[in-house]
Design a protein around this motif. Structure first.
Motif, PDB file in Angstrom:
ATOM      1  N   THR A 162       0.787  -1.345  -0.303  1.00  0.00           N
ATOM      2  CA  THR A 162       0.229   0.185   0.272  1.00  0.00           C
ATOM      3  C   THR A 162       0.850   0.810   0.045  1.00  0.00           C
ATOM      4  OG1 THR A 162      -1.895  -1.300   0.917  1.00  0.00           O
ATOM      5  CG2 THR A 162      -1.864   1.330   1.585  1.00  0.00           C
ATOM      6  N   ALA A 216       2.452   1.507  -3.167  1.00  0.00           N
ATOM      7  CA  ALA A 216       0.883   2.209  -4.196  1.00  0.00           C
ATOM      8  C   ALA A 216       0.800   4.322  -4.068  1.00  0.00           C
ATOM      9  CB  ALA A 216      -0.423   1.046  -4.423  1.00  0.00           C
ATOM     10  N   ALA A 246      -1.087   2.246  -9.258  1.00  0.00           N
ATOM     11  CA  ALA A 246      -1.380   2.632  -8.308  1.00  0.00           C
ATOM     12  C   ALA A 246      -2.394   2.036  -7.939  1.00  0.00           C
ATOM     13  CB  ALA A 246      -1.258   4.185  -7.693  1.00  0.00           C
ATOM     14  N   ARG A 288      -3.056  -1.373  -7.352  1.00  0.00           N
ATOM     15  CA  ARG A 288      -3.044  -1.897  -5.983  1.00  0.00           C
ATOM     16  C   ARG A 288      -2.866  -1.274  -5.469  1.00  0.00           C
ATOM     17  NH1 ARG A 288       3.963  -1.916  -7.000  1.00  0.00           N
ATOM     18  NH2 ARG A 288       4.303  -4.053  -8.484  1.00  0.00           N
ATOM     19  N   THR A 316      -4.199   1.901  -4.158  1.00  0.00           N
ATOM     20  CA  THR A 316      -3.410   3.364  -3.063  1.00  0.00           C
ATOM     21  C   THR A 316      -4.927   3.268  -2.629  1.00  0.00           C
ATOM     22  OG1 THR A 316      -2.567   4.997  -3.783  1.00  0.00           O
ATOM     23  CG2 THR A 316      -4.094   4.679  -5.293  1.00  0.00           C
TER      24      THR A 316
END
Length: 91
Positions: free
Chosen positions: A15, A18, A51, A54, A56
């Motif tokens: 995180t 990201a 991002a 993943r 974010t």
């Protein structure tokens, strides 16, 4: 320590990575509006998309990175079609 009480550092690191990609893509997208839009625009698009993929915690910033990256490429296309140049010219 039991598996239920262990911290999940892999998810936290992912995180954080990201989030860093979202911010970096946003900054590169902004810079690409002024300089090196051929290089910085596509990089901003890729970082913003990664991002978002993943998950974010900054999805708005990642979407802005994608939008600014696409704007960079659009500005480049407009410059090339207007006067056949690959760079800005104020004169």
């Amino acid at each position: 320590m039991s598996p239920l009480t262990q911290p999940r550092t892999g998810t936290r690191t992912r995180t954080r990575d990201a989030d860093a990609m979202a911010v970096t893509g946003f900054v590169l997208g902004l810079l690409g509006l002024l300089v090196m839009n051929l290089l910085l625009g596509p990089i901003a698009v890729v970082l913003g998309a990664l991002a978002l993929h993943r998950r974010t915690t900054r999805p708005a910033r990642a979407r802005l990175a994608v939008a600014l990256g696409l704007a960079d490429v659009l500005i480049l296309v407009c410059l090339v079609t207007a006067d056949g140049t690959w760079s800005w010219s104020l004169t």
